[in-house]
Design an enzyme around this catalytic site. Structure first.
Site, PDB file in Angstrom:
ATOM      1  N   ARG A  71      45.508  57.657  50.519  1.00 58.98           N
ATOM      2  CA  ARG A  71      46.572  58.582  50.102  1.00 58.98           C
ATOM      3  C   ARG A  71      46.498  59.904  50.840  1.00 58.98           C
ATOM      4  O   ARG A  71      47.505  60.550  51.087  1.00 58.98           O
ATOM      5  CB  ARG A  71      46.448  58.852  48.593  1.00 58.98           C
ATOM      6  CG  ARG A  71      46.632  57.621  47.738  1.00 58.98           C
ATOM      7  CD  ARG A  71      46.297  57.908  46.293  1.00 58.98           C
ATOM      8  NE  ARG A  71      44.933  58.425  46.152  1.00 58.98           N
ATOM      9  CZ  ARG A  71      44.343  58.690  44.995  1.00 58.98           C
ATOM     10  NH1 ARG A  71      44.987  58.488  43.868  1.00 58.98           N
ATOM     11  NH2 ARG A  71      43.112  59.155  44.941  1.00 58.98           N
ATOM     12  N   LYS A 216      21.220  41.789  54.371  1.00 61.97           N
ATOM     13  CA  LYS A 216      19.974  42.371  54.893  1.00 61.97           C
ATOM     14  C   LYS A 216      19.121  41.259  55.523  1.00 61.97           C
ATOM     15  O   LYS A 216      19.048  40.147  54.999  1.00 61.97           O
ATOM     16  CB  LYS A 216      19.200  43.081  53.784  1.00 61.97           C
ATOM     17  CG  LYS A 216      19.965  44.332  53.302  1.00 61.97           C
ATOM     18  CD  LYS A 216      19.090  45.295  52.568  1.00 61.97           C
ATOM     19  CE  LYS A 216      19.887  46.458  52.022  1.00 61.97           C
ATOM     20  NZ  LYS A 216      19.981  47.612  52.913  1.00 61.97           N
ATOM     21  N   HIS A 274      22.824  43.406  43.419  1.00 58.52           N
ATOM     22  CA  HIS A 274      21.851  43.274  44.507  1.00 58.52           C
ATOM     23  C   HIS A 274      20.580  42.524  44.068  1.00 58.52           C
ATOM     24  O   HIS A 274      20.161  41.552  44.703  1.00 58.52           O
ATOM     25  CB  HIS A 274      21.431  44.652  45.032  1.00 58.52           C
ATOM     26  CG  HIS A 274      22.572  45.496  45.526  1.00 58.52           C
ATOM     27  ND1 HIS A 274      23.708  44.983  46.084  1.00 58.52           N
ATOM     28  CD2 HIS A 274      22.733  46.847  45.548  1.00 58.52           C
ATOM     29  CE1 HIS A 274      24.527  45.974  46.434  1.00 58.52           C
ATOM     30  NE2 HIS A 274      23.958  47.115  46.110  1.00 58.52           N
TER      31      HIS A 274
HETATM   32  N1  LIG Z   1      29.604  54.703  48.788  1.00 62.81           N
HETATM   33  C1  LIG Z   1      28.676  53.763  48.782  1.00 62.81           C
HETATM   34  O1  LIG Z   1      27.558  53.938  49.259  1.00 62.81           O
HETATM   35  C2  LIG Z   1      28.982  52.412  48.204  1.00 62.81           C
HETATM   36  C3  LIG Z   1      30.198  52.141  47.622  1.00 62.81           C
HETATM   37  N2  LIG Z   1      30.475  50.886  47.146  1.00 62.81           N
HETATM   38  C4  LIG Z   1      31.764  50.566  46.550  1.00 62.81           C
HETATM   39  O2  LIG Z   1      32.780  50.731  47.525  1.00 62.81           O
HETATM   40  C5  LIG Z   1      33.968  51.204  46.941  1.00 62.81           C
HETATM   41  C6  LIG Z   1      34.361  52.523  47.596  1.00 62.81           C
HETATM   42  O3  LIG Z   1      33.301  53.434  47.418  1.00 62.81           O
HETATM   43  P1  LIG Z   1      33.370  54.959  47.917  1.00 62.81           P
HETATM   44  O4  LIG Z   1      33.895  55.018  49.297  1.00 62.81           O
HETATM   45  O5  LIG Z   1      32.054  55.550  47.630  1.00 62.81           O
HETATM   46  O6  LIG Z   1      34.423  55.568  46.922  1.00 62.81           O
HETATM   47  P2  LIG Z   1      35.223  56.934  47.006  1.00 62.81           P
HETATM   48  O7  LIG Z   1      35.119  57.581  45.689  1.00 62.81           O
HETATM   49  O8  LIG Z   1      34.859  57.722  48.209  1.00 62.81           O
HETATM   50  O9  LIG Z   1      36.721  56.378  47.121  1.00 62.81           O
HETATM   51  C7  LIG Z   1      37.261  55.822  48.307  1.00 62.81           C
HETATM   52  C8  LIG Z   1      38.693  56.323  48.450  1.00 62.81           C
HETATM   53  O10 LIG Z   1      39.461  55.818  47.370  1.00 62.81           O
HETATM   54  C9  LIG Z   1      40.429  56.762  46.968  1.00 62.81           C
HETATM   55  N3  LIG Z   1      40.226  57.009  45.527  1.00 62.81           N
HETATM   56  C10 LIG Z   1      39.181  57.589  44.915  1.00 62.81           C
HETATM   57  N4  LIG Z   1      39.335  57.606  43.584  1.00 62.81           N
HETATM   58  C11 LIG Z   1      40.507  57.030  43.340  1.00 62.81           C
HETATM   59  C12 LIG Z   1      41.239  56.744  42.166  1.00 62.81           C
HETATM   60  N5  LIG Z   1      40.773  57.065  40.955  1.00 62.81           N
HETATM   61  N6  LIG Z   1      42.431  56.125  42.285  1.00 62.81           N
HETATM   62  C13 LIG Z   1      42.892  55.793  43.499  1.00 62.81           C
HETATM   63  N7  LIG Z   1      42.245  56.036  44.640  1.00 62.81           N
HETATM   64  C14 LIG Z   1      41.073  56.645  44.578  1.00 62.81           C
HETATM   65  C15 LIG Z   1      40.195  58.012  47.783  1.00 62.81           C
HETATM   66  O11 LIG Z   1      41.120  58.006  48.861  1.00 62.81           O
HETATM   67  P3  LIG Z   1      42.511  58.776  48.842  1.00 62.81           P
HETATM   68  O12 LIG Z   1      42.459  59.793  47.746  1.00 62.81           O
HETATM   69  O13 LIG Z   1      42.633  59.365  50.192  1.00 62.81           O
HETATM   70  O14 LIG Z   1      43.496  57.706  48.610  1.00 62.81           O
HETATM   71  C16 LIG Z   1      38.811  57.833  48.353  1.00 62.81           C
HETATM   72  O15 LIG Z   1      38.665  58.423  49.617  1.00 62.81           O
HETATM   73  C17 LIG Z   1      33.685  51.327  45.442  1.00 62.81           C
HETATM   74  O16 LIG Z   1      34.070  50.140  44.813  1.00 62.81           O
HETATM   75  C18 LIG Z   1      32.162  51.473  45.398  1.00 62.81           C
HETATM   76  O17 LIG Z   1      31.623  51.051  44.198  1.00 62.81           O
HETATM   77  C19 LIG Z   1      29.569  49.863  47.247  1.00 62.81           C
HETATM   78  C20 LIG Z   1      28.345  50.070  47.824  1.00 62.81           C
HETATM   79  C21 LIG Z   1      27.922  51.370  48.314  1.00 62.81           C
HETATM   80  O1  LIG Z   2      25.287  49.514  46.448  1.00 61.42           O
HETATM   81  C1  LIG Z   2      24.610  50.526  46.495  1.00 61.42           C
HETATM   82  O2  LIG Z   2      23.613  50.588  47.386  1.00 61.42           O
HETATM   83  C2  LIG Z   2      23.069  51.827  47.796  1.00 61.42           C
HETATM   84  C3  LIG Z   2      21.735  51.496  48.468  1.00 61.42           C
HETATM   85  O3  LIG Z   2      21.970  50.687  49.590  1.00 61.42           O
HETATM   86  P1  LIG Z   2      20.843  50.575  50.733  1.00 61.42           P
HETATM   87  O4  LIG Z   2      21.376  49.548  51.637  1.00 61.42           O
HETATM   88  O5  LIG Z   2      20.748  51.943  51.340  1.00 61.42           O
HETATM   89  O6  LIG Z   2      19.581  50.206  50.056  1.00 61.42           O
HETATM   90  C4  LIG Z   2      22.872  52.762  46.636  1.00 61.42           C
HETATM   91  O7  LIG Z   2      22.468  54.039  47.097  1.00 61.42           O
HETATM   92  C5  LIG Z   2      24.175  52.896  45.879  1.00 61.42           C
HETATM   93  O8  LIG Z   2      23.957  53.653  44.694  1.00 61.42           O
HETATM   94  C6  LIG Z   2      24.721  51.558  45.474  1.00 61.42           C
HETATM   95  O9  LIG Z   2      26.067  51.707  45.017  1.00 61.42           O
END
Ligand SMILES: NC(=O)C1=CN([C@@H]2O[C@H](COP(=O)(O)OP(=O)(O)OC[C@H]3O[C@@H](n4cnc5c(N)ncnc54)[C@H](OP(=O)(O)O)[C@@H]3O)[C@@H](O)[C@H]2O)C=CC1
Ligand SMILES: O=C1O[C@H](COP(=O)(O)O)[C@@H](O)[C@H](O)[C@H]1O
Length: 523
Positions: A71, A216, A274
């Site tokens: 967005r 991994k 995991h």
């Molecule tokens: N970050 C990590 O290390 C990891 C994340 N994940 C999973 O990956 C997915 C994305 O994670 P992550 O990138 O950290 O998440 P973010 O909170 O950074 O969200 C990603 C994007 O989604 C949009 N967004 C955020 N909140 C909302 C909302 N409430 N409604 C609609 N759009 C929203 C925003 O983009 P915009 O506002 O521009 O549209 C944001 O940049 C999640 O399911 C998370 O659990 C899994 C493993 C590791």
């Molecule tokens: O999925 C997740 O993994 C990371 C850890 O990933 P790693 O590959 O660095 O071990 C964790 O930090 C995060 O909370 C979780 O959402």
């Protein structure tokens, strides 16, 4: 065959052995669409993984293109500048490396739109089609991969929009695939509801539920280790193994993700996915072959054999200062640490505790599997502990699989202490990857898994029934925690977590070898 008298004809190996499976080159243009491109995961993991695939020639610029969608209103160049820092290999980057990064960034286009707007997805489709047309791709032979790097709350609307406006047009060998991140739902009901909603729009073969731990290197090695080595086959059972520990530790807290984390907690964030996936690979029976369905069939059987978790077998923690995060409520009951014991009710594992432990803000960052064998019966040796000679039981044998950092497989063994005395000491047979595979780069988990999605290999992705079985194990406990019936114990950030966790470990039968610690060898 070895048995006398009988002649049993050897049959040829199953032709669907995935080790020898050949990937047929597909010719249609490839569009990788990263939804949530403005987010944390996209920046830190997904774009860098795509860059690594590009560098290694897996994303051919003549046929591949990357689209970011979110967005946030930014230009192509603004998105590129946001992610550039995570691609450039540090200060000493050569001109050639910088050039490579620039070329990769030019493959990225950004489209801004909301997750439920027709216009946004129509615009996205137009951009993808424009790219496909420029590559002379026949309609229907194009490949479209949609990666949902988004909160699960928007999965249903995004999937609906993709289904309505962005599908590969007809079937001339092309495809449309969806990658969804974890946590997929919050409990059994919400996960099943999500599965049903997405299942109405896409076939199971089109859905890739990613769990990056399955990408991994040492997790991928588990099946090879178990089923390609005669050593382990007869030992891998309740007669020989006393307990199994699967441990995840992080030395930092929730850091900017407090709002997300507080809704989910450590069990949904790490253990339900995991660590449980690792448990499956350790405990499952040998699959008929390496085809994804055969492997996942065996994983489901293990999950369905896990007994309900009792409160006495769980220890929760929350680090001091966790609620200082303004996005976390002051009275939060969310655990940032958990140790729990899972019991598998089957012939191989009855009575063997599988101890799953995960924690944030601890004293180290480490993920490992520790398989501890039973004590040798009728011990006749004495054991050397530090500089003193003690008459005591031997340390137990262990196989430790260090997933990160310093990837290694080592076996803790008792050997004779070198010298004139007949005394024993704990040592190890060590396969440390950095030493043994010096100069070999271990691919990032996301890199490998994205490549699998392009190749259409679902082996390392979670099937719908597998996910359901996983939620069935944890949902009752999670509801008790959500209702405040089970409470976390405070612990100091930078510590090993609550001391009570070690007592639970001891009660489960784990025996610590005093005076022994493994040090990763250096070159
Ligand atoms: N970050 C990590 O290390 C990891 C994340 N994940 C999973 O990956 C997915 C994305 O994670 P992550 O990138 O950290 O998440 P973010 O909170 O950074 O969200 C990603 C994007 O989604 C949009 N967004 C955020 N909140 C909302 C909302 N409430 N409604 C609609 N759009 C929203 C925003 O983009 P915009 O506002 O521009 O549209 C944001 O940049 C999640 O399911 C998370 O659990 C899994 C493993 C590791
Ligand atoms: O999925 C997740 O993994 C990371 C850890 O990933 P790693 O590959 O660095 O071990 C964790 O930090 C995060 O909370 C979780 O959402």
């Amino acid at each position: 065959m070895e048995s006398g008298g009988w002649t049993i004809k050897k049959r040829s190996n199953s032709s669907n052995d995935s080790l020898s499976r050949e990937y047929v080159a597909e010719t249609g243009s490839l569009s990788i669409v990263l939804l949530g491109a403005s987010g944390d995961l996209a920046k830190k993991k997904t774009f860098p993984a795509l860059f690594n695939l590009y560098r290694q020639g897996f994303l051919n610029p003549d046929e591949g293109h990357i689209f970011g969608y979110a967005r946030t209103k930014i230009s192509d160049d603004e998105l590129r500048n946001r992610i550039r820092g995570n691609l450039v290999p540090g200060k000493g980057a050569s001109g050639e490396q910088l050039e490579e990064v620039s070329k990769f960034l030019q493959l990225i286009r950004y489209v801004s739109g909301s997750y439920d707007s027709e216009e946004g997805f129509q615009l996205l489709d137009k951009e993808i089609s424009k790219h496909e047309f420029s590559k002379n791709t026949k309609e229907g032979s194009s490949r479209r991969l949609f990666y949902l790097a988004l909160p699960p709350s928007v999965y249903p609307s995004v999937c609906k929009m993709i289904r309505n406006y962005c599908m590969n047009k007809s079937d001339l060998g092309g495809w449309t695939r969806i990658v969804v991140e974890k946590p997929f739902g919050k409990d059994l009901d919400s996960s099943e509801q999500l599965s049903a909603q997405i299942g109405e729009l896409f076939d199971e073969q089109q859905i890739y539920r990613i769990d990056h731990y399955l990408g991994k290197e040492l997790v991928q090695n588990l099946l090879v280790l178990r089923f390609a080595n005669r050593f382990f086959l007869p030992l891998w059972n309740r007669d020989n193994i006393d307990n199994v520990q699967i441990v995840f530790r992080e030395d930092f807290g929730t850091e900017g993700r407090g709002g997300y984390f507080d809704e989910y907690g450590i069990i949904r964030d790490i253990i339900q996915n995991h660590l449980l996936q690792i448990l499956c690979l350790i405990a499952m029976e040998k699959p008929i072959s390496l085809t994804p369905e055969h492997i996942r069939d065996e994983k489901v059987k293990v999950l369905q054999s896990v007994l309900p978790i009792e409160d006495e077998e769980v220890l929760l923690g929350q680090y001091d200062g966790y609620t200082d995060d303004p996005t976390v409520p002051d009275n939060s009951n969310t655990p940032t640490f958990a140790t729990m014991i899972l019991q598998i009710h089957n012939e191989r594992w009855e009575g063997v505790p599988f101890i799953l432990k995960a924690g944030k803000a601890l004293n180290s960052r480490k993920a490992e599997i520790r398989i501890q064998f039973k004590t040798v019966p009728g011990d006749i040796f004495k054991c050397m502990v530090s500089d003193l000679l003690f008459s005591q039981k031997q340390g137990r044998n262990e196989i430790v699989i260090r997933l990160q950092p310093s990837e290694a497989i080592y076996m803790k063994v008792t050997v004779k202490q070198p010298g004139l005395e007949m005394s024993t000491i704990q040592s190890e047979l060590d396969l440390s990857y950095q030493q043994r595979y010096h100069g070999v780069t271990i691919p990032e988990a996301y890199e490998r898994l994205i490549l699998d999605t392009i190749r259409g290999d679902q082996q390392h992705f979670v099937r719908r029934d597998e996910l359901k079985a996983a939620w069935e194990i944890f949902t009752p406990l999670l509801h008790r925690i959500d209702n405040g019936e089970v409470k976390p114990i405070p612990y100091r950030p930078g510590s090993r977590g609550p001391e009570e966790a070690d007592q639970l470990l001891e009660r489960a039968g784990y025996v610590l070898t005093h005076g022994y610690s493994w040090v990763p060898p250096t070159l």
